[in-house]
Design a protein around this motif. Structure first.
Motif, PDB file in Angstrom:
ATOM      1  N   ASP A 114      89.513 -18.232   0.326  1.00 54.95           N
ATOM      2  CA  ASP A 114      88.235 -18.817   0.703  1.00 54.95           C
ATOM      3  C   ASP A 114      87.125 -17.773   0.647  1.00 54.95           C
ATOM      4  O   ASP A 114      86.020 -18.036   0.154  1.00 54.95           O
ATOM      5  N   LEU A 115      87.412 -16.577   1.141  1.00 54.45           N
ATOM      6  CA  LEU A 115      86.441 -15.481   1.088  1.00 54.45           C
ATOM      7  C   LEU A 115      86.129 -15.112  -0.355  1.00 54.45           C
ATOM      8  O   LEU A 115      84.968 -14.885  -0.713  1.00 54.45           O
ATOM      9  N   ALA A 164      82.070 -23.611  -5.232  1.00 56.61           N
ATOM     10  CA  ALA A 164      81.966 -22.219  -4.786  1.00 56.61           C
ATOM     11  C   ALA A 164      81.512 -21.330  -5.938  1.00 56.61           C
ATOM     12  O   ALA A 164      81.931 -21.519  -7.084  1.00 56.61           O
ATOM     13  N   GLN A 170      80.483 -20.159   4.198  1.00 53.69           N
ATOM     14  CA  GLN A 170      81.569 -21.022   3.733  1.00 53.69           C
ATOM     15  C   GLN A 170      81.030 -22.384   3.332  1.00 53.69           C
ATOM     16  O   GLN A 170      79.974 -22.813   3.819  1.00 53.69           O
ATOM     17  N   PHE A 191      81.944 -22.574  10.314  1.00 55.94           N
ATOM     18  CA  PHE A 191      82.820 -21.470   9.923  1.00 55.94           C
ATOM     19  C   PHE A 191      84.145 -21.535  10.667  1.00 55.94           C
ATOM     20  O   PHE A 191      84.216 -21.803  11.872  1.00 55.94           O
ATOM     21  N   TYR A 245      87.194 -26.025  -3.919  1.00 52.76           N
ATOM     22  CA  TYR A 245      86.190 -24.967  -4.094  1.00 52.76           C
ATOM     23  C   TYR A 245      85.403 -25.114  -5.394  1.00 52.76           C
ATOM     24  O   TYR A 245      84.842 -24.142  -5.884  1.00 52.76           O
ATOM     25  N   LYS A 286      89.956 -24.740   3.175  1.00 53.82           N
ATOM     26  CA  LYS A 286      88.804 -25.467   3.707  1.00 53.82           C
ATOM     27  C   LYS A 286      88.358 -26.504   2.682  1.00 53.82           C
ATOM     28  O   LYS A 286      88.105 -26.173   1.526  1.00 53.82           O
ATOM     29  N   ASN A 308      83.895 -17.849  -2.064  1.00 54.60           N
ATOM     30  CA  ASN A 308      82.524 -17.932  -1.580  1.00 54.60           C
ATOM     31  C   ASN A 308      81.692 -16.681  -1.831  1.00 54.60           C
ATOM     32  O   ASN A 308      80.495 -16.779  -2.095  1.00 54.60           O
ATOM     33  N   THR A 340      90.911 -28.922   7.176  1.00 55.45           N
ATOM     34  CA  THR A 340      91.633 -27.712   6.763  1.00 55.45           C
ATOM     35  C   THR A 340      93.119 -28.040   6.575  1.00 55.45           C
ATOM     36  O   THR A 340      93.957 -27.674   7.407  1.00 55.45           O
TER      37      THR A 340
END
Length: 239
Positions: free
Chosen positions: A211-212, A92, A198, A203, A89, A45, A215, A50
């Motif tokens: 990604d999980l 993040a 996110q 989402f 990220y 992302k 974040n 994407t």
């Protein structure tokens, strides 16, 4: 005892980790033919959508097995993927933890797609503690021949499985009654696609599980929660 049999995937989506969570034994099923899929590519992302991260391959030919497809290391794709992830990220909260997983995978010797896919799954599973109750093994090591439903059935029998948990694609070919004859329950994933915070807009559940991590860190475990349903419920087969 629940068995999951799946091709290894490059930094897979959360749904694959949910299969690991449900499995007592997870079988890396990489001695099967390579087809277009997620064995060497995954979406991330970014502020611009994407895009795909793709592991380059070389000397690939028709009919080749996943664990025979060689990675093309003539260019430093690992550094390029890491830089892309770092940029996507950078805001993040758990960027460093996510990059730590990437670095552990990339530090391992891997010359085939099977190698890098297995490492990806195992490192993500370890991060979330999903490996503590799950045995990982390779289908090639089991010495079980055949194909399609019969081979999957025979793998479950050899492992002492009482349930076979699978993704949705199996509904197109799986012989459910073959498993029932051996008292093995077939269950399909009931993906919840649970939304979590996110970056970069609305989402989407279909990006890499990195990604999980980026974040939410280890708190992301609470979003790895899909269960499964019986094959009759999934296919609307009458009792």
């Amino acid at each position: 005892m629940k068995v999951v049999v799946s091709q290894s995937m490059y930094f897979p989506w959360v749904g694959l980790l949910e299969q690991v969570r449900l499995a007592d034994t997870f079988v890396h099923y990489d001695d099967v033919q390579f087809t277009r899929g997620f064995y060497n590519r995954v979406q991330i992302k970014t502020p611009n959508g994407t895009p795909w991260l793709t592991v380059p391959t070389r000397d690939r030919h028709r009919g080749q097995l996943i664990d025979e497809v060689r990675i093309d290391d003539r260019e430093d794709w690992r550094a390029a993927h890491r830089a892309t992830l770092r940029a996507a990220y950078r805001q993040a909260p758990h960027l460093d933890e996510m990059l730590g997983i990437v670095d552990r995978v990339f530090s391992q010797s891997a010359d085939t797609l099977g190698h890098v896919g297995r490492a990806s799954i195992i490192e993500l599973s370890r991060y979330f503690g999903l490996d503590s109750g799950t045995r990982f093994c390779d289908s090639r090591d089991l010495g079980i021949g055949g194909s399609s439903s019969q081979r999957l059935h025979d793998i479950c029998v050899a492992l002492g499985g009482s349930a076979y948990v699978t993704g949705h694609g199996a509904a197109n070919y799986l012989d459910h009654h073959l498993f029932e004859q051996s008292d093995i329950e077939v269950r399909y994933m009931d993906y919840q696609r649970a939304p979590y915070p996110q970056l970069h807009g609305a989402f989407t559940p279909y990006v890499t599980a990195l990604d999980l991590v980026a974040n939410l860190g280890r708190e992301g475990l609470s979003f790895i929660r899909s269960g499964s349903v019986s094959w009759k419920e999934f296919t609307h087969e009458p009792d």
